[in-house]
Scaffold this motif. Structure first.
Motif, PDB file in Angstrom:
ATOM      1  N   ALA A  68      -0.815   7.862 -12.309  1.00  0.00           N
ATOM      2  CA  ALA A  68      -1.696   8.535 -12.590  1.00  0.00           C
ATOM      3  C   ALA A  68      -2.957   8.124 -11.418  1.00  0.00           C
ATOM      4  CB  ALA A  68      -2.506   8.348 -14.285  1.00  0.00           C
ATOM      5  N   SER A  69      -2.689   6.746 -11.823  1.00  0.00           N
ATOM      6  CA  SER A  69      -4.453   6.158 -10.697  1.00  0.00           C
ATOM      7  C   SER A  69      -3.969   6.745  -9.036  1.00  0.00           C
ATOM      8  CB  SER A  69      -4.482   4.328 -10.903  1.00  0.00           C
ATOM      9  OG  SER A  69      -2.528   4.054 -10.562  1.00  0.00           O
ATOM     10  N   THR A  70      -2.301   6.214  -8.779  1.00  0.00           N
ATOM     11  CA  THR A  70      -2.051   6.971  -7.538  1.00  0.00           C
ATOM     12  C   THR A  70      -2.778   8.063  -6.861  1.00  0.00           C
ATOM     13  OG1 THR A  70      -0.792   4.759  -6.647  1.00  0.00           O
ATOM     14  CG2 THR A  70      -0.617   6.976  -5.519  1.00  0.00           C
ATOM     15  N   PHE A  71      -2.036   8.861  -7.848  1.00  0.00           N
ATOM     16  CA  PHE A  71      -2.610  10.136  -7.540  1.00  0.00           C
ATOM     17  C   PHE A  71      -3.814  10.834  -7.514  1.00  0.00           C
ATOM     18  CE2 PHE A  71      -2.353  14.708  -9.861  1.00  0.00           C
ATOM     19  CZ  PHE A  71      -2.303  15.161  -8.725  1.00  0.00           C
ATOM     20  N   ALA A  72      -4.850   9.614  -8.561  1.00  0.00           N
ATOM     21  CA  ALA A  72      -6.583  10.091  -8.646  1.00  0.00           C
ATOM     22  C   ALA A  72      -7.212   9.667  -7.128  1.00  0.00           C
ATOM     23  CB  ALA A  72      -6.759   8.967  -9.258  1.00  0.00           C
ATOM     24  N   ALA A  73      -6.645   8.404  -6.336  1.00  0.00           N
ATOM     25  CA  ALA A  73      -6.801   7.822  -5.071  1.00  0.00           C
ATOM     26  C   ALA A  73      -6.749   9.529  -3.997  1.00  0.00           C
ATOM     27  CB  ALA A  73      -6.424   6.116  -4.994  1.00  0.00           C
ATOM     28  N   ARG A  74      -5.252   9.780  -3.740  1.00  0.00           N
ATOM     29  CA  ARG A  74      -5.194  10.872  -3.359  1.00  0.00           C
ATOM     30  C   ARG A  74      -5.942  11.413  -3.184  1.00  0.00           C
ATOM     31  NH1 ARG A  74       0.745   9.817  -0.705  1.00  0.00           N
ATOM     32  NH2 ARG A  74      -0.387  11.751   0.489  1.00  0.00           N
ATOM     33  N   VAL A  75      -5.732  11.727  -4.542  1.00  0.00           N
ATOM     34  CA  VAL A  75      -6.696  13.171  -4.616  1.00  0.00           C
ATOM     35  C   VAL A  75      -8.235  13.202  -4.789  1.00  0.00           C
ATOM     36  CG1 VAL A  75      -8.290  14.990  -6.687  1.00  0.00           C
ATOM     37  CG2 VAL A  75      -5.863  14.603  -7.402  1.00  0.00           C
ATOM     38  N   ILE A  76      -8.365  12.310  -4.363  1.00  0.00           N
ATOM     39  CA  ILE A  76     -10.199  11.907  -4.325  1.00  0.00           C
ATOM     40  C   ILE A  76      -9.983  11.358  -2.918  1.00  0.00           C
ATOM     41  CG2 ILE A  76     -12.190   9.956  -3.757  1.00  0.00           C
ATOM     42  CD1 ILE A  76     -10.592   9.290  -6.503  1.00  0.00           C
ATOM     43  N   ALA A  77      -9.046  10.480  -1.807  1.00  0.00           N
ATOM     44  CA  ALA A  77      -9.219  11.179  -0.155  1.00  0.00           C
ATOM     45  C   ALA A  77      -8.617  11.857   0.336  1.00  0.00           C
ATOM     46  CB  ALA A  77      -7.846   9.916  -0.463  1.00  0.00           C
ATOM     47  N   SER A  78      -7.947  13.104  -0.360  1.00  0.00           N
ATOM     48  CA  SER A  78      -7.745  14.035   0.461  1.00  0.00           C
ATOM     49  C   SER A  78      -9.444  15.344   0.480  1.00  0.00           C
ATOM     50  CB  SER A  78      -7.287  15.386  -0.848  1.00  0.00           C
ATOM     51  OG  SER A  78      -7.552  16.111  -1.298  1.00  0.00           O
ATOM     52  N   ALA A 104      -5.185  -5.815  -8.168  1.00  0.00           N
ATOM     53  CA  ALA A 104      -4.819  -6.751  -6.955  1.00  0.00           C
ATOM     54  C   ALA A 104      -3.903  -6.656  -5.998  1.00  0.00           C
ATOM     55  CB  ALA A 104      -5.121  -8.269  -7.472  1.00  0.00           C
ATOM     56  N   GLY A 105      -3.039  -6.056  -7.057  1.00  0.00           N
ATOM     57  CA  GLY A 105      -1.238  -5.510  -6.619  1.00  0.00           C
ATOM     58  C   GLY A 105      -1.488  -4.587  -6.595  1.00  0.00           C
ATOM     59  N   ARG A 106      -1.949  -3.792  -7.167  1.00  0.00           N
ATOM     60  CA  ARG A 106      -1.632  -2.057  -7.014  1.00  0.00           C
ATOM     61  C   ARG A 106      -2.759  -1.570  -5.670  1.00  0.00           C
ATOM     62  NH1 ARG A 106       0.639   1.801  -9.889  1.00  0.00           N
ATOM     63  NH2 ARG A 106       2.610   0.340 -10.379  1.00  0.00           N
ATOM     64  N   MET A 107      -3.229  -2.341  -5.377  1.00  0.00           N
ATOM     65  CA  MET A 107      -4.724  -1.413  -4.247  1.00  0.00           C
ATOM     66  C   MET A 107      -3.465  -2.008  -2.889  1.00  0.00           C
ATOM     67  SD  MET A 107      -7.406  -1.391  -3.724  1.00  0.00           S
ATOM     68  CE  MET A 107      -8.332  -1.990  -4.999  1.00  0.00           C
ATOM     69  N   ALA A 108      -2.419  -2.175  -3.011  1.00  0.00           N
ATOM     70  CA  ALA A 108      -1.986  -1.998  -2.027  1.00  0.00           C
ATOM     71  C   ALA A 108      -1.041  -0.451  -1.576  1.00  0.00           C
ATOM     72  CB  ALA A 108      -1.206  -3.517  -2.094  1.00  0.00           C
ATOM     73  N   GLY A 109      -0.853  -0.811  -2.800  1.00  0.00           N
ATOM     74  CA  GLY A 109      -0.363   0.899  -2.345  1.00  0.00           C
ATOM     75  C   GLY A 109      -1.514   2.005  -2.339  1.00  0.00           C
ATOM     76  N   TRP A 110      -2.338   2.179  -3.319  1.00  0.00           N
ATOM     77  CA  TRP A 110      -3.610   2.883  -3.408  1.00  0.00           C
ATOM     78  C   TRP A 110      -3.760   3.269  -2.318  1.00  0.00           C
ATOM     79  CZ3 TRP A 110      -6.668  -0.038  -7.589  1.00  0.00           C
ATOM     80  CH2 TRP A 110      -5.918   0.781  -9.114  1.00  0.00           C
ATOM     81  N   THR A 111      -4.525   2.067  -1.504  1.00  0.00           N
ATOM     82  CA  THR A 111      -4.805   2.160   0.093  1.00  0.00           C
ATOM     83  C   THR A 111      -3.287   2.348   1.055  1.00  0.00           C
ATOM     84  OG1 THR A 111      -3.852  -0.575   0.105  1.00  0.00           O
ATOM     85  CG2 THR A 111      -6.010  -0.489   0.115  1.00  0.00           C
ATOM     86  N   ALA A 112      -2.503   2.226   0.901  1.00  0.00           N
ATOM     87  CA  ALA A 112      -1.286   2.823   1.769  1.00  0.00           C
ATOM     88  C   ALA A 112      -1.470   4.176   1.319  1.00  0.00           C
ATOM     89  CB  ALA A 112       0.008   2.623   1.596  1.00  0.00           C
ATOM     90  N   HIS A 113      -1.217   4.153   0.121  1.00  0.00           N
ATOM     91  CA  HIS A 113      -1.509   5.973  -0.122  1.00  0.00           C
ATOM     92  C   HIS A 113      -2.842   6.566   0.018  1.00  0.00           C
ATOM     93  CE1 HIS A 113       2.615   7.151  -2.555  1.00  0.00           C
ATOM     94  NE2 HIS A 113       1.949   5.518  -3.027  1.00  0.00           N
ATOM     95  N   VAL A 114      -3.810   6.731  -0.111  1.00  0.00           N
ATOM     96  CA  VAL A 114      -4.991   6.845   0.971  1.00  0.00           C
ATOM     97  C   VAL A 114      -5.080   6.890   2.534  1.00  0.00           C
ATOM     98  CG1 VAL A 114      -7.333   6.665   1.400  1.00  0.00           C
ATOM     99  CG2 VAL A 114      -6.499   5.802  -1.401  1.00  0.00           C
ATOM    100  N   LEU A 115      -4.577   6.021   2.933  1.00  0.00           N
ATOM    101  CA  LEU A 115      -4.110   6.084   4.994  1.00  0.00           C
ATOM    102  C   LEU A 115      -2.924   7.155   4.667  1.00  0.00           C
ATOM    103  CD1 LEU A 115      -4.160   2.476   5.524  1.00  0.00           C
ATOM    104  CD2 LEU A 115      -5.587   4.054   5.858  1.00  0.00           C
ATOM    105  N   GLU A 116      -1.968   7.595   3.714  1.00  0.00           N
ATOM    106  CA  GLU A 116      -1.222   8.567   4.351  1.00  0.00           C
ATOM    107  C   GLU A 116      -1.571   9.555   3.735  1.00  0.00           C
ATOM    108  OE1 GLU A 116       3.508   8.823   2.979  1.00  0.00           O
ATOM    109  OE2 GLU A 116       2.246   9.076   1.582  1.00  0.00           O
TER     110      GLU A 116
END
Length: 372
Positions: free
Chosen positions: A186-196, A334-346
């Motif tokens: 859910a959080s990664t999807f939210a980050a990707r939607v905003i990044a889009s 702090a851990g999931r920020m790794a994935g969030w940032t990578a998904h935003v960049l992608e």
């Protein structure tokens, strides 16, 4: 004239179950097999890696710069120092806020417009902010980061204001790696939607944090400890669990939306927890609770796959290394920020706005005269 809504013929999936909403090279969750794969590596392979090396893996090919784990470690150290400086004017405004709300406020101070590697500052800032929030809530002065330390070691140093023990550093490192990415949660999807929308990296990851805050996502590890506190003694384990299930309550730390078998992250964290000094007997007691709970769940709910999930051993590990339980969601971030940032960049590389359809199930439009 009668205005008809634009209806979609396909059946709706209210929780987007089994709907493919993105293509990613970053991670894959196989709920049937109980596997988590991060860029071609099973989670078990990564459990001994330092967090910086997993960041190298996740960020590879996502930015113009080619950074090694050593480069990333140095950059994170410098960025933690910068984040500590940025944080200072905002500390008085944190009083009265829940830890995750305080973290949200501090992350909002990081500008999307600055010309610098945002992904590095985002990952560096969360431990700085989390430690300062926890210390201020305890009436203590925040501790400045030490740029020469590894990321996990400095996190504990800023929290405790002492040289961290090696076993605790290793356990925290393993935790950060274990929760670094987990498919399109859910959080990664939210980050990707905003990044889009091209809103910027910090806006995107703050949206991820807001989703993580919910108790159905990242806001749940603390209640595992509440459950253990209530059970209190070995003699009360089975009666307490029986009563909870009879009342229709969920046993915290068991069951997962995706995994039909045991959550692989639980096994990695159980191994990490087992290396810590268990002088209090807490970990051994929790293991007895886990065994009894799994047996009862199999007996009472044989048709539902309710295995140990990541929350159970997350709670034990973070408590053992010294975090207050109201900080657990922030440490998860702090851990999931790794994935969030990578998904935003992608997501930013695709250049495509995420815009799904919805099915209208409201009242039909009234007959209206005249033209619209």
């Amino acid at each position: 004239m009668s205005v008809k809504p634009n209806l979609i013929s396909q059946p709706a999936s209210l929780g987007l179950d089994d709907v493919v909403a993105a293509e990613t090279m970053l991670s894959h969750v196989d709920g049937q097999a109980g596997e988590l794969i991060i860029r071609g590596h099973h989670l078990g392979e990564l459990s001994d890696w330092p967090f910086e090396q997993v960041l190298e893996l996740l960020w590879a090919g996502q930015t113009p710069d080619v950074l090694t784990a050593q480069d990333i470690g140095s950059a994170l150290g410098e960025a933690r120092v910068k984040a500590f400086r940025i944080m200072q004017p905002f500390l008085p405004g944190l009083r009265g806020l829940a830890p995750v709300e305080a973290l949200r406020l501090l992350l909002s101070a990081l500008p999307d417009s600055a010309r610098e590697p945002h992904h590095i500052l985002a990952v560096a800032a969360v431990p700085v902010f989390t430690a300062a929030i926890a210390r201020q809530a305890a009436g203590l002065i925040p501790v400045a980061p030490n740029a020469t330390l590894g990321h996990a070691a400095d996190f504990l140093s800023m929290l405790r204001n002492e040289e961290p023990q090696a076993d605790k550093v290793k356990a925290l490192d393993t935790y950060l790696v274990t929760v670094s990415d987990h498919g399109l949660n859910a959080s990664t999807f939210a980050a990707r939607v905003i990044a889009s929308t091209k809103a910027g990296l910090f806006s995107s990851v703050i949206g991820g944090l807001c989703a993580l805050k919910g108790p159905l996502h990242g806001g749940a590890p603390g209640p595992v400890l509440d459950m253990l506190d209530e059970i209190a003694t070995p003699a009360r384990i089975e009666p307490w669990l029986e009563d909870a299930l009879a009342r229709g309550e969920r046993l915290m730390g068991f069951g997962h939306r995706i995994y039909r078998v045991r959550d692989p992250r639980a096994d990695v964290l159980k191994g990490a927890v087992s290396t810590l000094n268990d002088g209090s007997g807490r970990i051994a007691f929790a293991s007895k609770v886990e065994t009894a709970a799994l047996a009862l769940l199999q007996q009472k709910k044989p048709l539902r796959p309710l295995q140990t999930n990541v929350e159970f051993y997350t709670a034990l590990l973070l408590e053992a290394v010294g975090f207050p339980r109201d900080s657990f969601t922030n440490v998860f971030a702090a851990g999931r920020m790794a994935g969030w940032t990578a998904h935003v960049l992608e997501q930013e590389q695709t250049g495509r706005l995420i815009r799904p359809q919805s099915r209208y199930v409201g009242s039909p439009c009234a007959n209206l005269s005249g033209s619209l």
